[in-house]
Design an enzyme around this catalytic site. Sequence first.
Site, PDB file in Angstrom:
ATOM      1  N   GLY A 291      66.011  76.003  32.941  1.00  0.00           N
ATOM      2  CA  GLY A 291      66.844  75.167  32.083  1.00  0.00           C
ATOM      3  C   GLY A 291      66.154  73.867  31.724  1.00  0.00           C
ATOM      4  O   GLY A 291      66.164  73.441  30.558  1.00  0.00           O
TER       5      GLY A 291
ATOM      6  N   HIS B 159      63.183  89.078  51.318  1.00  0.00           N
ATOM      7  CA  HIS B 159      61.936  88.391  51.670  1.00  0.00           C
ATOM      8  C   HIS B 159      61.595  88.704  53.127  1.00  0.00           C
ATOM      9  O   HIS B 159      62.459  88.566  53.992  1.00  0.00           O
ATOM     10  CB  HIS B 159      62.100  86.885  51.476  1.00  0.00           C
ATOM     11  CG  HIS B 159      60.791  86.143  51.488  1.00  0.00           C
ATOM     12  ND1 HIS B 159      60.025  86.008  52.631  1.00  0.00           N
ATOM     13  CD2 HIS B 159      60.115  85.510  50.496  1.00  0.00           C
ATOM     14  CE1 HIS B 159      58.929  85.317  52.325  1.00  0.00           C
ATOM     15  NE2 HIS B 159      58.957  85.009  51.042  1.00  0.00           N
TER      16      HIS B 159
ATOM     17  N   GLU C 141      55.732  82.872  51.988  1.00  0.00           N
ATOM     18  CA  GLU C 141      54.643  83.844  52.067  1.00  0.00           C
ATOM     19  C   GLU C 141      53.305  83.115  52.206  1.00  0.00           C
ATOM     20  O   GLU C 141      52.329  83.664  52.705  1.00  0.00           O
ATOM     21  CB  GLU C 141      54.657  84.682  50.783  1.00  0.00           C
ATOM     22  CG  GLU C 141      53.762  85.877  50.781  1.00  0.00           C
ATOM     23  CD  GLU C 141      54.117  86.796  49.606  1.00  0.00           C
ATOM     24  OE1 GLU C 141      55.230  87.341  49.604  1.00  0.00           O
ATOM     25  OE2 GLU C 141      53.283  86.937  48.704  1.00  0.00           O
TER      26      GLU C 141
ATOM     27  N   LEU D 193      64.068  80.249  54.540  1.00  0.00           N
ATOM     28  CA  LEU D 193      62.845  80.879  54.052  1.00  0.00           C
ATOM     29  C   LEU D 193      61.619  80.305  54.754  1.00  0.00           C
ATOM     30  O   LEU D 193      61.486  79.092  54.912  1.00  0.00           O
ATOM     31  CB  LEU D 193      62.732  80.641  52.545  1.00  0.00           C
ATOM     32  CG  LEU D 193      61.464  81.126  51.867  1.00  0.00           C
ATOM     33  CD1 LEU D 193      61.386  82.640  51.904  1.00  0.00           C
ATOM     34  CD2 LEU D 193      61.425  80.645  50.429  1.00  0.00           C
TER      35      LEU D 193
ATOM     36  N   HIS E 265      66.902  87.533  49.054  1.00  0.00           N
ATOM     37  CA  HIS E 265      66.129  86.415  48.530  1.00  0.00           C
ATOM     38  C   HIS E 265      66.147  86.289  47.014  1.00  0.00           C
ATOM     39  O   HIS E 265      66.295  85.192  46.485  1.00  0.00           O
ATOM     40  CB  HIS E 265      64.680  86.585  49.007  1.00  0.00           C
ATOM     41  CG  HIS E 265      63.741  85.494  48.584  1.00  0.00           C
ATOM     42  ND1 HIS E 265      63.945  84.176  48.936  1.00  0.00           N
ATOM     43  CD2 HIS E 265      62.589  85.528  47.862  1.00  0.00           C
ATOM     44  CE1 HIS E 265      62.959  83.440  48.433  1.00  0.00           C
ATOM     45  NE2 HIS E 265      62.137  84.224  47.764  1.00  0.00           N
TER      46      HIS E 265
ATOM     47  N   ARG F 285      59.268  91.823  42.798  1.00  0.00           N
ATOM     48  CA  ARG F 285      58.575  90.629  42.316  1.00  0.00           C
ATOM     49  C   ARG F 285      57.469  90.229  43.286  1.00  0.00           C
ATOM     50  O   ARG F 285      57.643  90.281  44.492  1.00  0.00           O
ATOM     51  CB  ARG F 285      59.561  89.469  42.179  1.00  0.00           C
ATOM     52  CG  ARG F 285      58.891  88.164  41.820  1.00  0.00           C
ATOM     53  CD  ARG F 285      59.875  87.053  41.563  1.00  0.00           C
ATOM     54  NE  ARG F 285      60.574  86.572  42.734  1.00  0.00           N
ATOM     55  CZ  ARG F 285      60.046  85.787  43.667  1.00  0.00           C
ATOM     56  NH1 ARG F 285      58.781  85.405  43.586  1.00  0.00           N
ATOM     57  NH2 ARG F 285      60.766  85.376  44.697  1.00  0.00           N
TER      58      ARG F 285
ATOM     59  N   ARG G 195      55.938  92.384  48.907  1.00  0.00           N
ATOM     60  CA  ARG G 195      57.073  92.046  49.769  1.00  0.00           C
ATOM     61  C   ARG G 195      57.911  93.256  50.154  1.00  0.00           C
ATOM     62  O   ARG G 195      58.382  93.356  51.288  1.00  0.00           O
ATOM     63  CB  ARG G 195      57.967  91.017  49.063  1.00  0.00           C
ATOM     64  CG  ARG G 195      57.330  89.661  49.049  1.00  0.00           C
ATOM     65  CD  ARG G 195      58.207  88.633  48.392  1.00  0.00           C
ATOM     66  NE  ARG G 195      57.508  87.344  48.408  1.00  0.00           N
ATOM     67  CZ  ARG G 195      57.939  86.257  47.802  1.00  0.00           C
ATOM     68  NH1 ARG G 195      59.057  86.278  47.107  1.00  0.00           N
ATOM     69  NH2 ARG G 195      57.252  85.127  47.888  1.00  0.00           N
TER      70      ARG G 195
ATOM     71  N   PHE H  13      48.231  84.887  48.068  1.00  0.00           N
ATOM     72  CA  PHE H  13      49.612  85.326  48.215  1.00  0.00           C
ATOM     73  C   PHE H  13      49.624  86.855  48.176  1.00  0.00           C
ATOM     74  O   PHE H  13      48.621  87.489  47.824  1.00  0.00           O
ATOM     75  CB  PHE H  13      50.456  84.757  47.066  1.00  0.00           C
ATOM     76  CG  PHE H  13      51.526  83.791  47.488  1.00  0.00           C
ATOM     77  CD1 PHE H  13      51.214  82.645  48.190  1.00  0.00           C
ATOM     78  CD2 PHE H  13      52.858  84.028  47.166  1.00  0.00           C
ATOM     79  CE1 PHE H  13      52.207  81.749  48.559  1.00  0.00           C
ATOM     80  CE2 PHE H  13      53.863  83.134  47.540  1.00  0.00           C
ATOM     81  CZ  PHE H  13      53.540  81.991  48.236  1.00  0.00           C
TER      82      PHE H  13
ATOM     83  N   GLN I  72      65.398  91.691  46.056  1.00  0.00           N
ATOM     84  CA  GLN I  72      64.293  91.502  46.998  1.00  0.00           C
ATOM     85  C   GLN I  72      64.759  90.910  48.326  1.00  0.00           C
ATOM     86  O   GLN I  72      65.459  89.907  48.344  1.00  0.00           O
ATOM     87  CB  GLN I  72      63.254  90.566  46.380  1.00  0.00           C
ATOM     88  CG  GLN I  72      62.053  90.303  47.285  1.00  0.00           C
ATOM     89  CD  GLN I  72      60.912  89.657  46.520  1.00  0.00           C
ATOM     90  OE1 GLN I  72      60.906  88.467  46.279  1.00  0.00           O
ATOM     91  NE2 GLN I  72      59.950  90.467  46.117  1.00  0.00           N
TER      92      GLN I  72
END
Lengths: 587, 230
Positions: free
Chosen positions: A19, A242, A255, A252, A353, A398, A286, A119, A240
């Site tokens: 946004g 995580h 990663e 969280l 997640h 993702r 993931r 990652f 997903q």
Amino acid sequence: MPIPHRRFDALILGAGGAGLNAALRLASADLRVAVVSKVFPTRSHTVAAQGGVNAALANVLPDNWHWHMFDTVKGSDYLGDQDAIEYMCREAIPTVYELEHAGVPFSRLDNGKIYQRAFGGQSQDFGGDQAARTCAAADRTGHAILHTLYQQNVRARSHFFDEYFGIDLIRDDEGVVIGALVLDIESGEPLVIESKATLIATGGYGQVFRTTTNAFINTGDGMAMALRAGVPLQDMEFYQFHPTGVAGKGMLITEGARGEGGFLVNGDGERFMERYAPRALDLASRDVVARSMVTEIREGRGAGPNKDHVLLKLDHLGAEVVHQRLPGITDICRVFLGIDPAKDAIPVFPTAHYAMGGIPTDPHARVVAPARHGPEEVVPGLYAAGECACVSVHGANRLGGNSLLDILVFGRAAGTDILRFVAENPNHRTMRDEHIEPALARMQRWERKGEGESVHAAKADLRKLMEDHCGVFRERETMAEGVDKLKALRDRIDGVRLQDHSKTFNTARIEALELDNLMDVGMATLMSALHREESRGAHSRVDFPQRDDEQWMKHSLYSREDDRMDFKPVRTKPLTVESFPPKARVY
Amino acid sequence: MKISVYRYHPDTDDKPRMQTFEVEERPGMMLREALLEIKAQDETFAFRHSCGEGVCGSDGMNVNGKNCLACVTPVADLKQPIQVRPFPGRPVIRDLVVDMTQFYEQYRNVQPYLVRKDPLPEQEIPQSPADRDKLDGLYECILCGCCSTACPSFWWNPEKFHGPAALLQAWRFLADSRDQATDERLDALEGPYKLFRCHTIMNCVEVCPKGLNPTKAIGHIKELMLQKSI
């Protein structure tokens, strides 16, 4: 009393990264932009993103956007639309530079360039050695980006409606979206915002699950608004989990902790990812890592007294790396677990997640829905970007570092296309009272008084139900039972009553409106999951363990009307390069 | 465990009152979870909160006389009955929800954005790790307001004194090797109030949930002003 109207060129619902990046583009072009957010903008959940944003800058290791594209297509388990993925991976590079110029305090390499870390799911040369593609500001990248975007919007003088809650979109007789009904949380009064173009950028819906990395505000508001406006939601079965949420709590752990060299061990102290992903190990995708963890636990090799989690080890990295590169993680471990991750292993479990699915859009962030001429007709005046949207760049799974990228690239794309749309459609269309009626009815539904079940109790049941019936591993029987229970719960919602009918800052009313939204996106998720009879990406069916490209290489579309499921083809043709055909996915 | 919370509803209450709730304590429980239990007992109780891990900055409040974020404050560390009040010195909208307009206004007043006058390069603007380190302890601010609403100078002159949070951000941009508006930033802070009302009482440092040090940042700005004036 008549409801006041305000008029803007563009209305943006949501003040996270998508946004705000759209708003910045529009306000910088001197459009009158209204940004509506139910929280002060810097409280949006983008703030909690940790590890970083992917872009093939090649600052650390060789890289290019085409390799990034390959990894994203493979990560998506070939369900991602390759035209959108090519666009995103190309745009990633100028987008990160633009952010840096805007002031994001990226961590730096000795040569003064942006620091990049490894990652999951990243490779050089189309599946070769590990790449380092994730641009990071320590482990607070989302915070750094969100604050910078808000700051630049302050400069650009975007018009903010802070602590206003979006009730519903307003469409005219021809189906054009001409604004939204919003609620001023402080005064409790409704307001109509008329706009020439409207962008939904309201983020995800992790609150539909009991344990989640998501914030309290992530209730799928914009997705449910789209559903109620007759737009279907796409690929909602792909949610997903995580791999590294703090076990039992949900916070969280980025990663990036594994990107910096951390790894997972089971209750026997074994580095079990060697068995599941011999090459990529702990930096496999993931979905792969989450399934491996749950398998270890199910087979009795979990850690802890109840053998119900595994451990993330960072102690071999040294205190300096852990505390410097992962200061936010160090804080979370200290505050919530009372441990120092440089010394003690972190108990982790796959945690709800991120929604790969959402409001279907094209690469210009225009919302598309099935209509007379095909499955992807543009809904005039309506845009969506970020986690609430499904372009689809993430397909069935993702990659880490691609969500910040998604919100930035497609937030910006939305801004660019809204500029064009507003130039071509310079006048507000006529809004009549009957256009506003459905949105008002939704708000007034919660004015009903009397005894009834509480919002809190119904929401707790929903979250438990979704966790029990739509988790990491799925099968027909449990999901069908879940759908029955969810339909029963949906009927029960009609008997839920608010006890607090006051106006001023009535958070109970907001939570009731959010519950409506969670119910809708919960049903979309469970129905889509029940229908897809294959295993792909994050959607793992015990009863259909294989990917089935012949039957199922297609997107699902859930419509609220009669809980209907439709499907549409995957866009396998990229913009300029050769298509990546589906292959077995090995890490 | 007993928790006493501040209650005020403008539609029905002439004046605020404290109301005590009984909440079952669990190991590792944070104050936010306890407040959510109260909310489950009485849905009319209002407070802001969101991420639950100390990064969104929504749930700042005054607990046993000290400002803090509820989501990272363990109830085990708090003397009972726990006294929970809204931030001091801010107009109360309802219960723990206060009007933060002036706080945000002061933030906007310090031009909290990077200003670059040179043409932009095709790639990143280079910055050495040492220069980047100068932003640590500054950029992490979450705008929760714990510091400014604990500051006596801000209570007395909220319309004139920028307050610790805004001044920390003023220094965040002055300290950034990429920023090119040092003179304008310093000029804008001239005068007896905006910056100089800080009397180094250091309440801000004591309460910051992110461990940041606005007093030190204010000191750096003053030093830089002095250097520039010579």
